[in-house]
Design an enzyme around this catalytic site. Structure first.
Site, PDB file in Angstrom:
ATOM      1  N   MET A  30      -8.764  -4.927  -0.712  1.00 12.89           N
ATOM      2  CA  MET A  30      -8.632  -3.943   0.539  1.00 12.89           C
ATOM      3  C   MET A  30      -9.626  -2.932   0.492  1.00 12.89           C
ATOM      4  SD  MET A  30      -5.857  -4.770   2.015  1.00 12.89           S
ATOM      5  CE  MET A  30      -5.819  -3.145   2.931  1.00 12.89           C
ATOM      6  N   VAL A 106      -6.847   1.642  -5.030  1.00 11.20           N
ATOM      7  CA  VAL A 106      -6.766   0.930  -6.326  1.00 11.20           C
ATOM      8  C   VAL A 106      -5.165   0.330  -6.193  1.00 11.20           C
ATOM      9  CG1 VAL A 106      -8.177   2.451  -7.343  1.00 11.20           C
ATOM     10  CG2 VAL A 106      -5.752   2.920  -7.579  1.00 11.20           C
ATOM     11  N   VAL A 107      -4.626  -0.314  -7.502  1.00 13.82           N
ATOM     12  CA  VAL A 107      -3.562  -1.067  -7.512  1.00 13.82           C
ATOM     13  C   VAL A 107      -2.362  -0.022  -7.377  1.00 13.82           C
ATOM     14  CG1 VAL A 107      -4.534  -2.940  -8.804  1.00 13.82           C
ATOM     15  CG2 VAL A 107      -3.561  -0.940  -9.954  1.00 13.82           C
ATOM     16  N   GLU A 108      -1.335  -0.576  -7.071  1.00 13.28           N
ATOM     17  CA  GLU A 108      -0.090   0.214  -6.677  1.00 13.28           C
ATOM     18  C   GLU A 108       0.549   0.705  -8.189  1.00 13.28           C
ATOM     19  OE1 GLU A 108      -0.188   1.150  -4.101  1.00 13.28           O
ATOM     20  OE2 GLU A 108       1.464   0.201  -2.600  1.00 13.28           O
ATOM     21  N   LYS A 113      -2.987   6.386  -9.744  1.00 14.01           N
ATOM     22  CA  LYS A 113      -3.298   6.990  -8.289  1.00 14.01           C
ATOM     23  C   LYS A 113      -3.057   8.655  -8.567  1.00 14.01           C
ATOM     24  CE  LYS A 113      -1.677   3.372  -5.277  1.00 14.01           C
ATOM     25  NZ  LYS A 113      -2.658   3.076  -4.683  1.00 14.01           N
ATOM     26  N   SER A 135       0.998   0.939   0.024  1.00 18.84           N
ATOM     27  CA  SER A 135       1.818   0.530   1.207  1.00 18.84           C
ATOM     28  C   SER A 135       3.364   0.777   0.857  1.00 18.84           C
ATOM     29  CB  SER A 135       1.768  -1.153   1.208  1.00 18.84           C
ATOM     30  OG  SER A 135       2.258  -1.648  -0.226  1.00 18.84           O
ATOM     31  N   HIS A 156      -2.625   3.494   5.379  1.00 17.00           N
ATOM     32  CA  HIS A 156      -2.152   1.906   5.080  1.00 17.00           C
ATOM     33  C   HIS A 156      -3.033   1.014   5.984  1.00 17.00           C
ATOM     34  CE1 HIS A 156       1.066  -1.275   4.614  1.00 17.00           C
ATOM     35  NE2 HIS A 156       0.099  -1.494   3.746  1.00 17.00           N
TER      36      HIS A 156
END
Length: 250
Positions: A30, A106-108, A113, A135, A156
């Protein structure tokens, strides 16, 4: 560039602020796709990763995205070199002091975050918009460790970010209208279709997409063939079926 008309946002006479340089945290699929989109629209980009291995991988993805355009005749070799020169890879926040927009990709993971947004608040100038590519995660939760809720928005993008046109701009009750108007302007300038959505579970697209995919999985549980489900969805008007989509998105 005419902005999308959003009642209570674009009808107040606010002018977008100039965004001259963008920082991206995370060079995965992403982050690299978003970076590709930005440099193709002539925005200088600083790409931050946690180590040389991940940074080189992210830059490699961006190079491949651009090289694909060269192979397809959509970009000359000279333009490739000029576009790539807009990208700077870093391992720390030193160069973030001059950016107008920072996008976390970065990753969810909420704690990760939150940590990154606390660091962005510390290292970015006070006017800098702090954006997340999440997302689904509540933006108020992501910005909980900061005192900058007024400049935190969601941006997003959809995978692959350098190809898919839709861009959800997520607005919280505390986000400044100036930040939202500026992101609408950036969205148009990078040739996306920006829409303003509320800070709710799944925002707009995933709020609809989650039950859509759950229904498809329920049909499989009842014995229906996945290819037939995909075909039915395409005949209905979807660009791709739910199971083909799962394979297409990294």
């Amino acid at each position: 560039i005419k902005l999308q008309q959003v009642p209570g946002v674009t009808d107040l006479g606010l002018m977008p602020r100039k965004v001259s340089k963008v920082a991206i945290v995370g060079g995965g699929p992403m982050g690299s796709g978003i970076a590709t989109t930005l440099i193709l629209s002539h925005y200088p980009v600083i790409l931050k990763e946690i180590n040389e291995k991940f940074l080189n991988a992210g830059i490699g993805r961006i190079k491949e995205n651009l090289q694909s355009r060269v192979r397809k005749g959509k970009m000359t070799k000279d333009n490739y070199d000029k576009t790539l020169s807009l990208l700077t890879g870093v391992l720390d926040y030193e160069k973030f002091k001059s950016v107008d927009l920072a996008i976390e990709t970065v990753v969810e993971n909420v704690k990760l975050k939150q940590q990154i947004f606390a660091e962005l608040e510390q290292h970015c100038p006070s006017h800098c918009i702090l954006a997340t590519n999440t997302s689904t995660i509540d933006l108020d939760l992501i910005g909980e460790k900061t005192n900058s809720q007024d400049r935190i928005v969601g941006t997003h993008f959809f995978a692959p970010a350098h190809i898919m046109p839709l861009l959800e701009i997520v607005r919280t009750p505390r986000a400044s209208l100036q930040a939202v108007v500026t992101m609408l302007d950036v969205g148009k300038k990078i040739k996306k279709t920006p829409i303003v959505v509320g800070n709710c579970t799944g925002f707009a697209v995933n709020r609809m997409f989650f039950p859509y995919t759950q229904a498809a999985l329920l049909l499989v549980d009842h014995g229906m063939d996945v290819d037939k489900i995909d075909q039915a969805c395409i005949e209905f008007g979807m660009p791709i079926g739910p199971f083909s989509h799962r394979h297409a998105v990294p």
